[in-house]
Design a protein around this motif. Structure first.
Motif, PDB file in Angstrom:
ATOM      1  N   ALA A  78      58.850  11.378 -32.170  1.00 36.34           N
ATOM      2  CA  ALA A  78      57.506  11.089 -32.271  1.00 36.34           C
ATOM      3  C   ALA A  78      56.750  12.375 -32.623  1.00 36.34           C
ATOM      4  O   ALA A  78      55.728  12.207 -33.075  1.00 36.34           O
ATOM      5  CB  ALA A  78      56.981  10.951 -30.739  1.00 36.34           C
ATOM      6  N   LEU A  79      57.418  13.579 -32.469  1.00 40.15           N
ATOM      7  CA  LEU A  79      56.679  14.721 -33.072  1.00 40.15           C
ATOM      8  C   LEU A  79      56.884  15.236 -34.492  1.00 40.15           C
ATOM      9  O   LEU A  79      55.935  15.790 -35.236  1.00 40.15           O
ATOM     10  CB  LEU A  79      57.269  16.079 -32.345  1.00 40.15           C
ATOM     11  N   MET A  80      57.925  14.594 -35.196  1.00 37.10           N
ATOM     12  CA  MET A  80      58.014  15.044 -36.520  1.00 37.10           C
ATOM     13  C   MET A  80      58.149  13.725 -37.462  1.00 37.10           C
ATOM     14  O   MET A  80      59.222  12.856 -37.291  1.00 37.10           O
ATOM     15  CB  MET A  80      59.565  15.546 -36.722  1.00 37.10           C
ATOM     16  N   PRO A  81      57.011  13.494 -38.185  1.00 39.26           N
ATOM     17  CA  PRO A  81      57.058  12.447 -39.008  1.00 39.26           C
ATOM     18  C   PRO A  81      58.041  12.365 -40.106  1.00 39.26           C
ATOM     19  O   PRO A  81      58.373  11.118 -40.533  1.00 39.26           O
ATOM     20  CB  PRO A  81      55.536  12.522 -39.630  1.00 39.26           C
ATOM     21  N   GLY A  82      58.470  13.541 -40.345  1.00 38.10           N
ATOM     22  CA  GLY A  82      59.540  13.470 -41.561  1.00 38.10           C
ATOM     23  C   GLY A  82      60.863  13.228 -41.078  1.00 38.10           C
ATOM     24  O   GLY A  82      61.867  12.986 -41.967  1.00 38.10           O
ATOM     25  N   LEU A  83      61.399  13.289 -39.689  1.00 34.99           N
ATOM     26  CA  LEU A  83      62.469  13.074 -39.424  1.00 34.99           C
ATOM     27  C   LEU A  83      63.167  11.528 -39.918  1.00 34.99           C
ATOM     28  O   LEU A  83      62.478  10.451 -39.545  1.00 34.99           O
ATOM     29  CB  LEU A  83      62.783  13.045 -37.693  1.00 34.99           C
ATOM     30  N   THR A  84      64.393  11.469 -40.733  1.00 36.12           N
ATOM     31  CA  THR A  84      64.545  10.411 -41.457  1.00 36.12           C
ATOM     32  C   THR A  84      65.463   9.172 -40.383  1.00 36.12           C
ATOM     33  O   THR A  84      65.603   8.271 -40.892  1.00 36.12           O
ATOM     34  CB  THR A  84      65.520  10.784 -42.487  1.00 36.12           C
ATOM     35  N   ARG A  85      65.816   9.933 -39.109  1.00 33.93           N
ATOM     36  CA  ARG A  85      66.818   9.130 -38.307  1.00 33.93           C
ATOM     37  C   ARG A  85      66.709   9.736 -36.910  1.00 33.93           C
ATOM     38  O   ARG A  85      66.343  10.962 -37.213  1.00 33.93           O
ATOM     39  CB  ARG A  85      67.861   8.860 -38.578  1.00 33.93           C
TER      40      ARG A  85
END
Length: 320
Positions: free
Chosen positions: A281-288
């Protein structure tokens, strides 16, 4: 074949290991390690079409060891990565870090997103700056027994670890791994008063399968100049908190991957399990979602090279 040479960055000479052709992947080691901690990643990543470079970061191995403690701040370390990318003739790179290398990788993506194609961190999650200096917070919480505070005392840990370098490293690597005896509970890394940090660490009679005598030889040689340069990274923890004030509340926006072992003490630090749960929820760039490796300790890419390599290759290709 892995080749070795020296590269000058920001007035500091770094030893690098490199192999392959293609998009640049910079691999950043942690403590107490060296470029060699990534040796099981070179083959798979170069076979996948990438140019792989792993430096001995400043204060480690054959790279320069500045005397000034202040020369090891997070801004210096990120500056080394930025300058290294340029010195290698590249404009952008993928940046991957383990242990202390992970904060360097995360902060490189945070401070210079224009240079970072994607960022992966092993063991240490992405940075979210707290409201208090970390050394002071741990000093109060654990009465000065937390290992960061022990490392922060000039000359103390340096002398303990340097007394028998090979034994120190063997104990470090084994005790923090998934191969060490496990009670089902991860304990905080605290130092008993007057005992030093190595006193409670088991010393294996036989090395685990993932750690060979040759690996230990290479690492022992890399610490022939002592541990002070490496420990100086910890002596900048509160300074780093001060220096990163302009980025308070900022998040890494570049494509990102986070992996950790379920027997690693770092993801169990106070407040960290809750942070890991909130990362999607905190990191929009997290791919998975964060990747948890069952039965794995702290030395992620060494203990579980096949799983780590597969995850890294899939991540790099997804970023393209």
């Amino acid at each position: 074949m892995v080749e070795h040479r020296m590269v000058e960055v920001n007035g500091v000479r770094l030893h690098i290991a490199e192999q392959g052709e293609g998009p640049l992947v910079v691999l950043l080691h942690g403590f107490p390690e060296s470029w060699h901690s990534w040796h099981r990643q070179f083959g798979p990543l170069t076979a996948a079409g990438y140019r792989v470079v792993a430096p001995d970061q400043r204060g480690y191995g054959s790279s320069d060891h500045p005397d000034d403690v202040g020369a090891y701040s997070i801004l210096h370390l990120v500056g080394d990565v930025v300058a290294l990318i340029a010195a290698l003739g590249e404009k952008q790179a993928y940046v991957v870090g383990h242990d202390w290398g992970a904060p360097v990788a995360w902060h490189t993506a945070l401070l210079r997103p224009d240079l970072v194609l994607g960022v992966a961190g092993l063991s240490v999650p992405p940075p979210f700056r707290g409201t208090r200096p970390p050394l002071a917070a741990m000093e109060q919480r654990f009465g000065g027994r937390f290992y960061w505070n022990y490392f922060n005392r000039p000359g103390i840990a340096d002398a303990e670890f340097g007394k028998d370098v090979r034994t120190t490293l063997r104990k470090f690597l084994y005790s923090a791994s998934g191969s060490a005896p496990y009670s089902g509970e991860i304990k905080q890394p605290l130092v008993r008063a007057g005992q030093g940090w190595l006193a409670d660490m088991p010393d294996p009679e036989v090395l685990p399968e993932w750690l060979t005598e040759d690996d230990l030889d290479a690492l022992t040689e890399s610490f022939s100049r002592g541990f002070t340069g490496a420990l100086n990274w910890y002596r900048n923890l509160d300074r780093n908190w001060e220096l990163t004030a302009p980025w308070h509340g900022a998040v890494v926006t570049r494509p990102a991957l986070y992996l950790y072992g379920d027997r690693d003490a770092v993801p169990a630090f106070p407040g960290t399990p809750e942070l890991i749960a909130r990362l999607p929820a905190l990191m929009p760039g997290l791919t998975r979602p964060p990747v948890e490796l069952a039965g794995c300790g702290h030395w992620t890419q060494q203990e579980r090279p096949d799983e780590v390599n597969a995850a890294l290759v899939a991540f790099l290709r997804a970023c393209a």
